[in-house]
Design a protein around this motif. Structure first.
Motif, PDB file in Angstrom:
ATOM      1  N   HIS A   1       0.863  -1.179   0.000  1.00 61.50           N
ATOM      2  CA  HIS A   1       0.000   0.000   0.000  1.00 61.50           C
ATOM      3  C   HIS A   1       0.900   1.230   0.000  1.00 61.50           C
TER       4      HIS A   1
ATOM      5  N   GLU B   1     -13.400  -2.424   2.437  1.00 66.66           N
ATOM      6  CA  GLU B   1     -14.301  -3.586   2.421  1.00 66.66           C
ATOM      7  C   GLU B   1     -13.887  -4.605   3.475  1.00 66.66           C
ATOM      8  N   ARG B   2     -12.589  -4.825   3.616  1.00 65.81           N
ATOM      9  CA  ARG B   2     -12.089  -5.751   4.635  1.00 65.81           C
ATOM     10  C   ARG B   2     -12.470  -5.254   6.032  1.00 65.81           C
TER      11      ARG B   2
ATOM     12  N   THR C   1      -6.155   0.596  -3.998  1.00 66.84           N
ATOM     13  CA  THR C   1      -6.269  -0.451  -2.970  1.00 66.84           C
ATOM     14  C   THR C   1      -7.155  -0.050  -1.793  1.00 66.84           C
ATOM     15  N   SER C   2      -7.362   1.236  -1.591  1.00 65.34           N
ATOM     16  CA  SER C   2      -8.098   1.683  -0.410  1.00 65.34           C
ATOM     17  C   SER C   2      -9.532   1.139  -0.361  1.00 65.34           C
ATOM     18  N   ALA C   3     -10.182   1.050  -1.517  1.00 71.69           N
ATOM     19  CA  ALA C   3     -11.564   0.555  -1.546  1.00 71.69           C
ATOM     20  C   ALA C   3     -11.640  -0.877  -1.028  1.00 71.69           C
ATOM     21  N   SER C   4     -10.709  -1.743  -1.458  1.00 71.39           N
ATOM     22  CA  SER C   4     -10.728  -3.137  -1.004  1.00 71.39           C
ATOM     23  C   SER C   4     -10.361  -3.233   0.475  1.00 71.39           C
TER      24      SER C   4
END
Length: 251
Positions: A65, A79-80, A73-76
């Motif tokens: 990151h 979600e985590r 990558t922030s969106a996934s």
């Protein structure tokens, strides 16, 4: 109006974890615990952070990151977190978000209603500021200056700054930056230059900007640098305005 957000108990927590800028002993016990307990650790450089985790015998899943992929990558990651995972974010050294990736992910997590906890810990500019001997009750952190476009304009905008100013700089531009500061603020302005904070060859050199330019011209700059510059004296420039004023004028 400000309000307190209530976080859902099944959501995860995003931890912002400072890591040593030099000496490995600078990491906190809480930081080590969070790194061990997190479901994933987001790293600016997985190779650098991998060495840190290995040093402390932490077996953890690392995900890349950094500033080149954080928007993707922030969106996934969010979600985590919404699914209940605990995520720890680290940079190569110091506190994420301070001249390092971190702000964008924190903002997105906050917008999603996710709890963000930032651990206190290592950062380079605080030791440099306190060690400078310059006023540190009020200061402005400027981080890295623009390398080309807008650099001079930005420095000119700080000419009237009365607070102590803090800059990060690479060894290749230290003399250039000190020279520009001397041209705009005056060669006699007091300053301090710290390098390799918390490392074996840590050093702080103090003096006027002119003296610092001479020192680093004669001694090749090496390592990572923090430049601390005194603010403009508040009474500077008043002499001309006050000239010719008598006691009656000052009443």
């Amino acid at each position: 109006m400000p309000f307190l957000r209530t976080f859902a108990p099944d959501m995860g927590i995003l931890y912002i974890v400072p890591t040593p800028v030099g000496n490995m002993e600078d990491i906190t016990m809480r930081a080590l615990r969070i790194l061990r307990e997190a479901d994933i650790v987001l790293a600016e450089d997985t190779r650098t952070s991998g060495k840190l985790l290995k040093h402390f015998d932490i077996q953890q899943h690392l995900l890349s990151h950094h500033k080149f992929n954080e928007h993707g990558t922030s969106a996934s990651v969010v979600e985590r977190l919404l699914a209940g995972q605990t995520v720890a974010l680290v940079s190569d050294a110091g506190t994420p978000g301070i001249s390092d990736p971190g702000f964008f992910l924190v903002r997105e997590a906050v917008r999603a209603g996710i709890e963000v906890q930032t651990l206190p810990g290592a950062t380079a500019f605080v030791p440099a500021l306190v060690s400078s001997g310059l006023p540190c009750d009020r200061f402005v952190f400027e981080g890295f200056l623009p390398q080309k476009k807008g650099r001079k304009t930005h420095l000119e905008s700080l000419a009237g700054e009365t607070r102590t100013m803090v800059f990060y700089e690479s060894p290749y531009r230290v003399v250039k930056t000190l020279t520009q500061l001397a041209e705009l603020f005056g060669a006699d302005r007091q300053a301090s230059v710290s390098r390799e904070i918390s490392k074996v060859f840590e050093q702080t050199v103090r003096g006027s900007l002119q003296e610092l330019i001479a020192h680093f011209t004669a001694n090749e700059p090496r390592g990572e640098f923090v430049i601390v510059v005194a603010g403009k004296p508040k009474d500077e420039g008043r002499g001309a305005k006050d000239e010719g004023r008598g006691p009656k004028d000052e009443e």
